[in-house]
Design a protein around this motif. Sequence first.
Motif, PDB file in Angstrom:
ATOM      1  N   THR A 103      28.937   4.123  -8.692  1.00 29.84           N
ATOM      2  CA  THR A 103      28.958   5.443  -9.305  1.00 29.84           C
ATOM      3  C   THR A 103      28.443   5.367 -10.742  1.00 29.84           C
ATOM      4  N   PRO A 104      27.450   6.168 -11.105  1.00 29.17           N
ATOM      5  CA  PRO A 104      26.985   6.172 -12.504  1.00 29.17           C
ATOM      6  C   PRO A 104      28.105   6.620 -13.449  1.00 29.17           C
ATOM      7  N   VAL A 105      28.135   6.010 -14.627  1.00 31.07           N
ATOM      8  CA  VAL A 105      29.160   6.304 -15.624  1.00 31.07           C
ATOM      9  C   VAL A 105      28.497   6.492 -16.982  1.00 31.07           C
ATOM     10  N   THR A 106      28.914   7.527 -17.702  1.00 33.26           N
ATOM     11  CA  THR A 106      28.585   7.667 -19.112  1.00 33.26           C
ATOM     12  C   THR A 106      29.899   7.820 -19.870  1.00 33.26           C
ATOM     13  N   GLY A 107      29.858   7.656 -21.175  1.00 34.37           N
ATOM     14  CA  GLY A 107      31.113   7.755 -21.899  1.00 34.37           C
ATOM     15  C   GLY A 107      30.957   7.540 -23.381  1.00 34.37           C
ATOM     16  N   ARG A 108      32.087   7.158 -23.986  1.00 32.28           N
ATOM     17  CA  ARG A 108      32.128   7.097 -25.447  1.00 32.28           C
ATOM     18  C   ARG A 108      33.284   6.214 -25.880  1.00 32.28           C
ATOM     19  N   ILE A 109      33.029   5.319 -26.824  1.00 28.51           N
ATOM     20  CA  ILE A 109      34.104   4.624 -27.514  1.00 28.51           C
ATOM     21  C   ILE A 109      34.302   5.326 -28.852  1.00 28.51           C
ATOM     22  N   ALA A 110      35.529   5.312 -29.359  1.00 24.16           N
ATOM     23  CA  ALA A 110      35.801   6.063 -30.587  1.00 24.16           C
ATOM     24  C   ALA A 110      37.049   5.524 -31.262  1.00 24.16           C
ATOM     25  N   LEU A 111      37.265   5.998 -32.485  1.00 26.74           N
ATOM     26  CA  LEU A 111      38.473   5.704 -33.231  1.00 26.74           C
ATOM     27  C   LEU A 111      39.249   7.000 -33.433  1.00 26.74           C
ATOM     28  N   ALA A 112      40.565   6.914 -33.316  1.00 31.94           N
ATOM     29  CA  ALA A 112      41.404   8.090 -33.501  1.00 31.94           C
ATOM     30  C   ALA A 112      41.301   8.593 -34.929  1.00 31.94           C
ATOM     31  N   GLY A 113      41.488   9.896 -35.076  1.00 35.12           N
ATOM     32  CA  GLY A 113      41.424  10.512 -36.397  1.00 35.12           C
ATOM     33  C   GLY A 113      40.265  11.476 -36.496  1.00 35.12           C
TER      34      GLY A 113
END
Length: 370
Positions: A103-113
Amino acid sequence: MSLLDDLAGAGPAMRPRAVILRLGAIAALVAGTAGAFAYAGGWLSPHDLTPARILDRFERVNGPHPGFRRNHAKGLCLAGRFESSGRGERLSKASLFAPGQITPVTGRIALAGGRPYAADAATTVRSLALRFHLPDGEEWRTGNNDIPVFPVRTPEAFYAQLLAAKPDPATGKPDPEALAAFFAANPDSVKAAALIKARTLTAGFADDTFRGLNAFRFVARDGRQTPVRWAFVPEHAATAESPAQGGRADENFLFDGFASAVRRAPVRWHLVVTLGEPGDPTADATRAWPSERPSLDAGTVIVSETEAEADGNCRDVNFDPLVLPAGIEGGDDPLLGARSAAYAQSFTRRAGEPKSPSAVHDAPVAGAGL
């Protein structure tokens, strides 16, 4: 894209029937959850807690940053695929769990705030948001954090915590009296805070574990339902952050480190699903389930690309936790409906605002060995 496509989140190549099915699913979801979360969302009274008031408080605490998310403002886009192990098929009819399914996946890593240009810090909560692109227009969107439990049990407590934890400009730290008052009024958050503080801080995103925190239900083909929580567990053993890493001058060292890791080789996380049993808390994200609960490895998320936020990529996606495929359903946790409503409010606000460049200026990266 047409307005219909925008509302459905559909790509230009999606068939009309799939668009209609998605709109129907969205309408059913809204109708089914509106009553259950009316109190959490505050739509029955102007004096109750509303998504707008939650977003207003984020802006009060973090300052105005037009065009950015009100929380997890600093991020980096990613892309790859999910390879099913087939072990999840007995619990969920979702197509991504079928044996051999990719299954193709896209996304995002991030920091809270809510500060998009804040320097990276090892202690800041990290997040992994993923969007699984299933056949026929179905999607699974999920937001996950690198903490063992959520710090609060209800939307009201979350709203109060935002203000209590606001740093004092003079000291850079929250007001001790405000925090003490918050914890006195929310004793369940005291234990949660201790668990969060005791977590292992890893060297970066690639070797971190990200948990869904809220409980959901997997629905099998025969209608059998199983309460579940999930975590994305790194394939490589975690490495604790060293003091030298904590003192880096690079303000984007966590994001730069992840992009470098992907450049060397795809980064992999295993989707580990924990099965709940009667009596396990499904409406309280501050409480962990017993460690002896059975679990299974449903497959592997393989990240092979990163890209700075820009028009049309992860920057413009609402990672609503209640966008779910057939076979996965939301549970009775009041935070789920409140998150969904607040995410929609945040998306609406930033969609009409001018955009500024991300602090993470990453050139598109494709990993080796694909």
